[in-house]
Design a protein around this motif. Structure first.
Motif, PDB file in Angstrom:
ATOM      1  N   GLU A 118      50.553  40.283  15.368  1.00 43.50           N
ATOM      2  CA  GLU A 118      50.973  41.634  15.723  1.00 43.50           C
ATOM      3  C   GLU A 118      52.303  42.029  15.070  1.00 43.50           C
ATOM      4  O   GLU A 118      52.838  43.090  15.349  1.00 43.50           O
ATOM      5  N   GLU A 119      52.836  41.145  14.217  1.00 46.04           N
ATOM      6  CA  GLU A 119      54.068  41.484  13.512  1.00 46.04           C
ATOM      7  C   GLU A 119      53.842  42.716  12.636  1.00 46.04           C
ATOM      8  O   GLU A 119      52.845  42.824  11.926  1.00 46.04           O
ATOM      9  N   ILE A 120      54.778  43.674  12.687  1.00 41.37           N
ATOM     10  CA  ILE A 120      54.679  44.885  11.894  1.00 41.37           C
ATOM     11  C   ILE A 120      55.401  44.655  10.562  1.00 41.37           C
ATOM     12  O   ILE A 120      56.581  44.306  10.541  1.00 41.37           O
ATOM     13  N   VAL A 121      54.698  44.860   9.446  1.00 46.30           N
ATOM     14  CA  VAL A 121      55.317  44.618   8.141  1.00 46.30           C
ATOM     15  C   VAL A 121      55.597  45.918   7.375  1.00 46.30           C
ATOM     16  O   VAL A 121      56.376  45.919   6.419  1.00 46.30           O
ATOM     17  N   ILE A 122      54.936  47.002   7.775  1.00 49.92           N
ATOM     18  CA  ILE A 122      55.244  48.330   7.226  1.00 49.92           C
ATOM     19  C   ILE A 122      55.337  49.304   8.389  1.00 49.92           C
ATOM     20  O   ILE A 122      54.464  49.325   9.253  1.00 49.92           O
ATOM     21  N   GLN A 123      56.406  50.080   8.397  1.00 52.18           N
ATOM     22  CA  GLN A 123      56.582  51.060   9.477  1.00 52.18           C
ATOM     23  C   GLN A 123      57.226  52.319   8.907  1.00 52.18           C
ATOM     24  O   GLN A 123      58.228  52.244   8.191  1.00 52.18           O
ATOM     25  N   THR A 124      56.621  53.465   9.196  1.00 59.53           N
ATOM     26  CA  THR A 124      57.201  54.730   8.753  1.00 59.53           C
ATOM     27  C   THR A 124      57.313  55.679   9.932  1.00 59.53           C
ATOM     28  O   THR A 124      56.497  55.644  10.859  1.00 59.53           O
ATOM     29  N   ASP A 125      58.327  56.521   9.878  1.00 59.26           N
ATOM     30  CA  ASP A 125      58.560  57.506  10.939  1.00 59.26           C
ATOM     31  C   ASP A 125      59.006  58.822  10.300  1.00 59.26           C
ATOM     32  O   ASP A 125      60.122  58.925   9.803  1.00 59.26           O
ATOM     33  N   GLY A 126      58.111  59.784  10.262  1.00 57.34           N
ATOM     34  CA  GLY A 126      58.446  61.088   9.708  1.00 57.34           C
ATOM     35  C   GLY A 126      58.747  61.072   8.220  1.00 57.34           C
ATOM     36  O   GLY A 126      59.504  61.915   7.717  1.00 57.34           O
ATOM     37  N   LEU A 127      58.151  60.151   7.507  1.00 62.18           N
ATOM     38  CA  LEU A 127      58.453  59.983   6.082  1.00 62.18           C
ATOM     39  C   LEU A 127      58.049  61.230   5.292  1.00 62.18           C
ATOM     40  O   LEU A 127      56.911  61.690   5.369  1.00 62.18           O
ATOM     41  N   THR A 128      59.015  61.755   4.534  1.00 59.07           N
ATOM     42  CA  THR A 128      58.806  63.027   3.832  1.00 59.07           C
ATOM     43  C   THR A 128      59.372  62.949   2.417  1.00 59.07           C
ATOM     44  O   THR A 128      60.421  62.355   2.193  1.00 59.07           O
ATOM     45  N   LYS A 129      58.637  63.545   1.469  1.00 54.87           N
ATOM     46  CA  LYS A 129      59.120  63.643   0.099  1.00 54.87           C
ATOM     47  C   LYS A 129      58.851  65.051  -0.429  1.00 54.87           C
ATOM     48  O   LYS A 129      57.712  65.512  -0.456  1.00 54.87           O
ATOM     49  N   ARG A 135      54.778  55.015  -3.696  1.00 51.51           N
ATOM     50  CA  ARG A 135      55.978  54.793  -4.493  1.00 51.51           C
ATOM     51  C   ARG A 135      57.214  54.645  -3.600  1.00 51.51           C
ATOM     52  O   ARG A 135      58.092  53.825  -3.872  1.00 51.51           O
ATOM     53  N   MET A 136      57.280  55.411  -2.520  1.00 46.94           N
ATOM     54  CA  MET A 136      58.409  55.278  -1.585  1.00 46.94           C
ATOM     55  C   MET A 136      58.363  53.921  -0.888  1.00 46.94           C
ATOM     56  O   MET A 136      59.391  53.251  -0.737  1.00 46.94           O
ATOM     57  N   LEU A 137      57.176  53.495  -0.482  1.00 51.32           N
ATOM     58  CA  LEU A 137      57.045  52.219   0.220  1.00 51.32           C
ATOM     59  C   LEU A 137      57.372  51.036  -0.691  1.00 51.32           C
ATOM     60  O   LEU A 137      57.840  50.002  -0.227  1.00 51.32           O
ATOM     61  N   CYS A 138      57.137  51.196  -1.987  1.00 51.20           N
ATOM     62  CA  CYS A 138      57.405  50.116  -2.942  1.00 51.20           C
ATOM     63  C   CYS A 138      58.855  50.114  -3.428  1.00 51.20           C
ATOM     64  O   CYS A 138      59.227  49.283  -4.264  1.00 51.20           O
ATOM     65  N   GLY A 139      59.669  51.039  -2.949  1.00 55.39           N
ATOM     66  CA  GLY A 139      61.071  51.086  -3.368  1.00 55.39           C
ATOM     67  C   GLY A 139      61.272  51.733  -4.715  1.00 55.39           C
ATOM     68  O   GLY A 139      62.314  51.548  -5.355  1.00 55.39           O
ATOM     69  N   LEU A 140      60.302  52.518  -5.176  1.00 51.71           N
ATOM     70  CA  LEU A 140      60.389  53.164  -6.485  1.00 51.71           C
ATOM     71  C   LEU A 140      60.862  54.608  -6.394  1.00 51.71           C
ATOM     72  O   LEU A 140      61.189  55.223  -7.414  1.00 51.71           O
ATOM     73  N   LYS A 190      62.116  57.838   7.928  1.00 48.76           N
ATOM     74  CA  LYS A 190      62.489  56.427   7.840  1.00 48.76           C
ATOM     75  C   LYS A 190      61.294  55.584   7.439  1.00 48.76           C
ATOM     76  O   LYS A 190      60.140  55.946   7.670  1.00 48.76           O
ATOM     77  N   GLY A 191      61.602  54.429   6.839  1.00 51.37           N
ATOM     78  CA  GLY A 191      60.553  53.485   6.505  1.00 51.37           C
ATOM     79  C   GLY A 191      61.106  52.085   6.350  1.00 51.37           C
ATOM     80  O   GLY A 191      62.204  51.899   5.818  1.00 51.37           O
ATOM     81  N   MET A 192      60.351  51.112   6.836  1.00 54.12           N
ATOM     82  CA  MET A 192      60.695  49.702   6.671  1.00 54.12           C
ATOM     83  C   MET A 192      59.504  48.991   6.048  1.00 54.12           C
ATOM     84  O   MET A 192      58.360  49.195   6.470  1.00 54.12           O
ATOM     85  N   VAL A 193      59.768  48.165   5.036  1.00 55.99           N
ATOM     86  CA  VAL A 193      58.722  47.388   4.382  1.00 55.99           C
ATOM     87  C   VAL A 193      59.211  45.948   4.266  1.00 55.99           C
ATOM     88  O   VAL A 193      60.288  45.695   3.716  1.00 55.99           O
ATOM     89  N   ALA A 194      58.445  45.020   4.824  1.00 56.81           N
ATOM     90  CA  ALA A 194      58.801  43.591   4.800  1.00 56.81           C
ATOM     91  C   ALA A 194      60.193  43.344   5.394  1.00 56.81           C
ATOM     92  O   ALA A 194      60.904  42.428   4.983  1.00 56.81           O
ATOM     93  N   GLY A 195      60.564  44.195   6.352  1.00 60.79           N
ATOM     94  CA  GLY A 195      61.849  44.036   7.032  1.00 60.79           C
ATOM     95  C   GLY A 195      63.011  44.724   6.353  1.00 60.79           C
ATOM     96  O   GLY A 195      64.153  44.595   6.802  1.00 60.79           O
ATOM     97  N   PHE A 196      62.748  45.470   5.270  1.00 61.47           N
ATOM     98  CA  PHE A 196      63.822  46.129   4.525  1.00 61.47           C
ATOM     99  C   PHE A 196      63.656  47.647   4.531  1.00 61.47           C
ATOM    100  O   PHE A 196      62.538  48.166   4.566  1.00 61.47           O
TER     101      PHE A 196
END
Length: 247
Positions: free
Chosen positions: A3-14, A50-55, A62-68
């Motif tokens: 149940e560990e969350i590895v990707i989390q986004t909240d209101g992510l907008t571009k 692209r946002m999730l990959c840090g590009l 907000k967004g967290m991927v692999a804890g970052f």
């Protein structure tokens, strides 16, 4: 499933000027999950990925991927993910083993890890006889399988696959998905976009984007029930009809 969350986004907008490509999307992905990220051309999938990959930095949300944090920890994200683009990403003028070594070095593996990993990878793919082959000489399906294997060579927490099976035949697509299942068994989370709705059936959960927003998110079975549809293709068609914009 963990149940560990590895990707989390909240209101992510571009936004690009007055155009909102990704419009306040919120979702999470669990460790070891195969998460399908679907949408018609122009829906905002690639921009979100692209946002999730840090590009690409988000405009807001907000967004967290692999804890970052995707806003200010992009380099850490890149070290903890794998990525395979829809356009073939290996170097065609290098040999198979040279591509593996190159990307192993980019991912920070040492010579021993690269050497052992190369032998293991070639054996898994039954590519031992292709070690010295120029990548350009491989059939497309073989190239795709090699590209995926290189994307997870460093055992990342998450691998992002952007339409990885585009243009390959059905038998090769099935073999490719066997590689995906093997990766999941090793604890790698798979985030995949695809135009093939039969592949959506292979995912644990599927989100469907329409005009920059997530209009549906659930397991394939629940989505078919919710939309009174016999297939994911039918679910997708019902939602895609609502789209107002084109790419």
């Amino acid at each position: 499933m963990d149940e560990e969350i590895v990707i989390q986004t909240d209101g992510l907008t571009k936004r690009f000027g007055s155009f909102t490509a990704v419009d306040h999307i919120s979702f999470d992905v669990k460790k070891g999950e195969i998460f399908g990220f679907l949408g018609a051309n122009g829906a905002g999938k690639t921009t979100a990925m692209r946002m999730l990959c840090g590009l690409s930095k988000p405009t807001s949300g907000k967004g967290m991927v692999a804890g970052f944090n995707i806003t200010n920890q992009q380099e850490q994200i890149k070290k903890n993910i794998g990525y395979m683009s829809q356009k073939f990403s290996l170097y065609e003028d290098l040999k198979v083993w040279e591509n593996i070594r190159l990307f192993g070095g980019i991912y920070g593996l040492n010579d021993k890890q690269i050497a052992e990993g190369t032998d293991r990878l070639l054996k898994t793919l039954h590519f031992e006889s292709e070690r010295q082959t120029l990548v350009r000489s491989l059939p497309l399906g073989w190239k795709q399988k090699l590209a995926f294997s290189v994307a997870i060579f460093h055992e990342p927490k998450i691998v992002f696959l952007d339409e990885p099976t585009g243009g390959v035949d059905p038998a090769t697509r099935r073999q490719f998905w066997e590689l995906i299942y093997d990766a999941v068994e090793r604890g790698i989370t798979v985030f995949v976009t695809t135009h093939y709705m039969d592949e959506a059936e292979y995912c644990n959960r599927v989100s469907i984007m329409v005009d920059g927003r997530i209009d549906a998110l659930d397991s394939p079975q629940n989505l078919k029930s919710q939309f009174q549809a016999k297939s994911m293709d039918e679910v997708f068609t019902k939602l895609a009809r609502k789209a107002q914009r084109l790419e």
